[in-house]
Design an enzyme around this catalytic site. Structure first.
Site, PDB file in Angstrom:
ATOM      1  CG  HIS A  85       7.626  -7.614   0.288  1.00 53.34           C
ATOM      2  ND1 HIS A  85       7.092  -8.003   1.464  1.00 53.34           N
ATOM      3  CD2 HIS A  85       8.728  -7.934   0.167  1.00 53.34           C
ATOM      4  CE1 HIS A  85       8.077  -8.862   1.931  1.00 53.34           C
ATOM      5  NE2 HIS A  85       9.164  -8.722   1.263  1.00 53.34           N
ATOM      6  CB  ALA A 138       1.363   0.363  15.288  1.00 52.93           C
ATOM      7  CG  ASP A 149      -0.290   0.264   2.554  1.00 54.34           C
ATOM      8  OD1 ASP A 149       0.640   1.025   2.717  1.00 54.34           O
ATOM      9  OD2 ASP A 149      -0.607  -0.643   3.544  1.00 54.34           O
TER      10      ASP A 149
HETATM   11  P1  OAD Z   1       1.816 -10.688   9.045  1.00 63.06           P
HETATM   12  O1  OAD Z   1       0.097 -10.619   8.634  1.00 63.06           O
HETATM   13  O2  OAD Z   1       2.329 -11.741   8.733  1.00 63.06           O
HETATM   14  O3  OAD Z   1       2.102 -10.073  10.360  1.00 63.06           O
HETATM   15  C1  OAD Z   1       1.145  -8.765  10.848  1.00 63.06           C
HETATM   16  C2  OAD Z   1       1.919  -8.337  12.014  1.00 63.06           C
HETATM   17  O4  OAD Z   1       1.308  -7.173  12.529  1.00 63.06           O
HETATM   18  C3  OAD Z   1       1.452  -9.524  13.119  1.00 63.06           C
HETATM   19  O5  OAD Z   1       2.660  -9.512  13.975  1.00 63.06           O
HETATM   20  C4  OAD Z   1       0.608  -8.862  14.008  1.00 63.06           C
HETATM   21  O6  OAD Z   1       0.594  -9.201  15.501  1.00 63.06           O
HETATM   22  C5  OAD Z   1       0.845  -7.310  13.634  1.00 63.06           C
HETATM   23  N1  OAD Z   1      -0.292  -6.358  14.021  1.00 63.06           N
HETATM   24  C6  OAD Z   1      -1.671  -6.645  13.492  1.00 63.06           C
HETATM   25  N2  OAD Z   1      -2.454  -5.583  13.825  1.00 63.06           N
HETATM   26  C7  OAD Z   1      -1.442  -4.596  14.438  1.00 63.06           C
HETATM   27  C8  OAD Z   1      -1.618  -3.263  14.938  1.00 63.06           C
HETATM   28  N3  OAD Z   1      -2.812  -2.572  15.027  1.00 63.06           N
HETATM   29  N4  OAD Z   1      -0.706  -2.835  15.527  1.00 63.06           N
HETATM   30  C9  OAD Z   1       0.604  -3.413  15.361  1.00 63.06           C
HETATM   31  N5  OAD Z   1       0.900  -4.680  14.963  1.00 63.06           N
HETATM   32  C10 OAD Z   1      -0.148  -5.058  14.468  1.00 63.06           C
HETATM   33  O7  OAD Z   1       2.155  -9.542   7.849  1.00 63.06           O
HETATM   34  P2  OAD Z   1       3.765  -9.169   7.478  1.00 63.06           P
HETATM   35  O8  OAD Z   1       4.801  -9.532   8.323  1.00 63.06           O
HETATM   36  O9  OAD Z   1       3.817  -7.532   6.966  1.00 63.06           O
HETATM   37  O10 OAD Z   1       4.571 -10.554   1.341  1.00 63.06           O
HETATM   38  O11 OAD Z   1       3.956 -10.081   6.213  1.00 63.06           O
HETATM   39  C11 OAD Z   1       5.041 -10.395   5.379  1.00 63.06           C
HETATM   40  C12 OAD Z   1       4.834 -10.604   3.976  1.00 63.06           C
HETATM   41  O12 OAD Z   1       4.145 -11.811   4.028  1.00 63.06           O
HETATM   42  C13 OAD Z   1       4.091  -9.525   3.370  1.00 63.06           C
HETATM   43  O13 OAD Z   1       4.849  -8.459   2.903  1.00 63.06           O
HETATM   44  C14 OAD Z   1       3.333 -10.123   2.181  1.00 63.06           C
HETATM   45  C15 OAD Z   1       3.258 -11.607   2.762  1.00 63.06           C
HETATM   46  O14 OAD Z   1       3.852 -12.648   2.092  1.00 63.06           O
HETATM   47  C16 OAD Z   1       4.280  -9.899  -0.112  1.00 63.06           C
HETATM   48  O15 OAD Z   1       3.213  -9.744  -0.619  1.00 63.06           O
HETATM   49  C17 OAD Z   1       5.211 -10.016  -1.079  1.00 63.06           C
END
Ligand code: OAD
Length: 242
Positions: free
Chosen positions: A110, A221, A95
Site C-alpha cells: 500500500h 500482537a 509506516d
Molecule cells: P484495520 O483498521 O481495518 O484493522 C486493524 C485490525 O487490527 C483489526 O482486525 C483489529 O482487531 C486488529 N488489531 C488492533 N490492535 C491490535 C493489536 N494490538 N494486536 C493485534 N491486532 C490488533 O486495518 P487494516 O486491516 O490494516 O489502506 O486496513 C487495511 C487497509 O485499509 C489499510 O492498509 C488502509 C485502509 O484502507 C491504505 O491506506 C491504502
C-alpha cells in the site's frame, strides 16, 4: 507437533502498529474518523484537492516518524534471525516500523508514508520532510506533480508480482493485525491455503475473513506474537531430523 516450515509469508496490517501508538483504520478512534476516505485516499480526492491530501499525509508522517517498533515487530526480527526458512513480510502499512525493527524482505503493497511519486516521470522520492503542490521532482524537475506514494482506492497494489509468487510457495501464512476487509490483501489467505499453506491469524477482534484461517490467536500482537515465535523456534529443536 508443529511442522517445520520452509517458506513463511507474513501479512501485516494496522493492528501490528497499534501498540506503537499509531491508530488503526477501523477502530472507534480510527484514522478515517476525522476524514472522509474519498477525500484523502482516492485519486479523485487527490485531483480535487491535492493540497488537502498532502497536508493529511504530511501530518501523519510526523506521527509515524516518531513511532517506535513494538514487541510484535521485534518478534518478527527474531523469527527471521533464528528460524531457517525464507520469510517474507508483506505489509499494508505505510509506516516503516518493520524496517526500524530490523525486519528484512519487507514489501509495502500500500506504499510508504516517507515516499512521494512523481506523476510526470515515475520517480520515487524518499523523504520525511513535507511534500506539497509546489515540490519539484529531483529527476524530471517538473513541479506540482508529486503524489504521496500511498496506494489510493482504485489504484493497483505495489509489488504484486512478487507477492503472487510468495503466496503460491509459502507453507505457513501468518496474518497479523488486519481486519480482512480490504481486498485484494484480504484474499491472500485464500490463495495461500489453496496452495497448501497452514494459516494463522493474530488479531484483537474477529476478522471478516476469519473462516479462511486454521487458527486464530486473539489478543494484542505485542503479547501473543513473541510467544508464537518462541514456539516455532522451539519446535525446531523437537524436530531435529527435518
Ligand atoms: P484495520 O483498521 O481495518 O484493522 C486493524 C485490525 O487490527 C483489526 O482486525 C483489529 O482487531 C486488529 N488489531 C488492533 N490492535 C491490535 C493489536 N494490538 N494486536 C493485534 N491486532 C490488533 O486495518 P487494516 O486491516 O490494516 O489502506 O486496513 C487495511 C487497509 O485499509 C489499510 O492498509 C488502509 C485502509 O484502507 C491504505 O491506506 C491504502
Amino acid at each position: 507437533m508443529t511442522r517445520i516450515y520452509k517458506n513463511i509469508l507474513i501479512l501485516t496490517g494496522a493492528g501490528i502498529s497499534a501498540e506503537s501508538g499509531l491508530a488503526t483504520f477501523r477502530s472507534s478512534n480510527g484514522l478515517w474518523n476525522n476524514h472522509k476516505v474519498e477525500d484523502v485516499a482516492t485519486i479523485e480526492g487527490f485531483e480535487r484537492n491535492p493540497a488537502l491530501v498532502h497536508d493529511f499525509y504530511n501530518e501523519l508522517k510526523v506521527e509515524v516518524q516518531k513511532a517506535e517498533p513494538n514487541p510484535a515487530h521485534f518478534a518478527l526480527t527474531k523469527l527471521q534471525q533464528e528460524y531457517p526458512a525464507e520469510i517474507n513480510i508483506v505489509t499494508q502499512n505505510v509506516d516503516t516500523l518493520h524496517e526500524k525493527a530490523g525486519n528484512k524482505n519487507v514489501y509495502h503493497i500500500h506504499g510508504q508514508i516517507n515516499q512521494a511519486v512523481c506523476l510526470n516521470c515515475g520517480h520515487v522520492l524518499e523523504t520525511w520532510g513535507d511534500v506539497d503542490t509546489e515540490t519539484i521532482c529531483p529527476q524530471c524537475e517538473v513541479s506540482g506533480m508529486m503524489k504521496p506514494n500511498i496506494v489510493f482506492f482504485g489504484e493497483n497494489l505495489l509489488c504484486m508480482d512478487k507477492v503472487e509468487v510468495f503466496l503460491r510457495k509459502c507453507d505457513l501464512f501468518i496474518s497479523i493485525g488486519t481486519s480482512g476487509v480490504v481486498y485484494p490483501a484480504a484474499g491472500f489467505v485464500q490463495t495461500a491455503k489453496y496452495y497448501g499453506a497452514d494459516t494463522i491469524e493474530f488479531t484483537l477482534d474477529m476478522t471478516a475473513n476469519n473462516y479462511l484461517f486454521d487458527k486464530h490467536v486473539l489478543g494484542k500482537a505485542g503479547e501473543t506474537l513473541p510467544k508464537y515465535v518462541d514456539e516455532l523456534i522451539t519446535s525446531l529443536k523437537k524436530n531435529p531430523a527435518e
